[in-house]
Design a protein around this motif. Sequence first.
Motif, PDB file in Angstrom:
ATOM      1  N   VAL A  85      -7.055 -31.900 -68.751  1.00  0.00           N
ATOM      2  CA  VAL A  85      -7.438 -32.813 -69.834  1.00  0.00           C
ATOM      3  C   VAL A  85      -8.292 -32.137 -70.907  1.00  0.00           C
ATOM      4  N   LYS A  86      -8.502 -30.834 -70.835  1.00  0.00           N
ATOM      5  CA  LYS A  86      -9.463 -30.167 -71.715  1.00  0.00           C
ATOM      6  C   LYS A  86      -9.127 -30.297 -73.198  1.00  0.00           C
ATOM      7  N   ASP A  87      -7.855 -30.481 -73.535  1.00  0.00           N
ATOM      8  CA  ASP A  87      -7.479 -30.612 -74.938  1.00  0.00           C
ATOM      9  C   ASP A  87      -7.674 -32.025 -75.468  1.00  0.00           C
ATOM     10  N   ASN A  88      -8.035 -32.934 -74.573  1.00  0.00           N
ATOM     11  CA  ASN A  88      -8.206 -34.338 -74.947  1.00  0.00           C
ATOM     12  C   ASN A  88      -9.457 -34.900 -74.277  1.00  0.00           C
ATOM     13  N   LEU A  89     -10.481 -34.066 -74.238  1.00  0.00           N
ATOM     14  CA  LEU A  89     -11.637 -34.331 -73.382  1.00  0.00           C
ATOM     15  C   LEU A  89     -12.365 -35.621 -73.755  1.00  0.00           C
ATOM     16  N   GLU A  90     -12.701 -35.780 -75.008  1.00  0.00           N
ATOM     17  CA  GLU A  90     -13.492 -36.928 -75.424  1.00  0.00           C
ATOM     18  C   GLU A  90     -12.780 -38.240 -75.148  1.00  0.00           C
ATOM     19  N   SER A  91     -11.516 -38.335 -75.528  1.00  0.00           N
ATOM     20  CA  SER A  91     -10.790 -39.591 -75.316  1.00  0.00           C
ATOM     21  C   SER A  91     -10.558 -39.852 -73.834  1.00  0.00           C
ATOM     22  N   PHE A  92     -10.360 -38.797 -73.040  1.00  0.00           N
ATOM     23  CA  PHE A  92     -10.166 -38.985 -71.600  1.00  0.00           C
ATOM     24  C   PHE A  92     -11.420 -39.567 -70.963  1.00  0.00           C
TER      25      PHE A  92
END
Length: 231
Positions: free
Chosen positions: A181-188
Amino acid sequence: MEVRVNLLPRLLNEEADVAVVIDVLRATSTMTAALHFGAKKIVPVLSVEEAKKYREDNFEVLTVGERGSKKIDGFDLGNSPRELSEEMIEGKELVITTTNGTVAVSKSKRARKVILASFLNLGSVVRLLKRESGRIELQCAGTDGDPSLEDTLLAGALVSQLEIGHINDSCRISSVLYEAVKDNLESFILENGVHAKRLVSLGFFEDVGFCAKINLYDLVPLWRDGGFVRG
């Protein structure tokens, strides 16, 4: 180097060479930001009463903390990195108490070295740990006695970037999750984190996004003489 991820903080003994305390939302993020803005020292304590007593004995100290994610009545600041500024913090000593983060610090004090990690100073922590040897304990604070998603993700980021040859399952669980999930960290974190959702419901949406930002600050809070200083 031997690395262990503790999804909830455990009481360490002298066999731990480095304890890395993690409380992304929000204690280690707030303390890291405070040192970035020039705080002289940050003293974590377990109770509101201890913080008030410390302030009585040291009048110029700023009180920082939360209970139930809300600022403690009578304290100077809540547990929010976004409340801080250089004008407010520079040269000051802070005493802080939080629901989870300062408990994790208390359980880590017997390690040879104690540092604080957040996404805000991830790169600096990785560089420091790469110079260490021995046993490194990643102490996730969790939330009210349960593991927290955001702390596990940061532990996974540390494991991934340290490039450890042999890892155990606790390291693997956290690092696999982070890599996924590192490329979408904040939303995850916002969509899936129980604590993040609670903070949003209390009006701290921007705090969650801020605490998910990577490498804003180039420093490592280091435990020295009863508090954290810029290491």
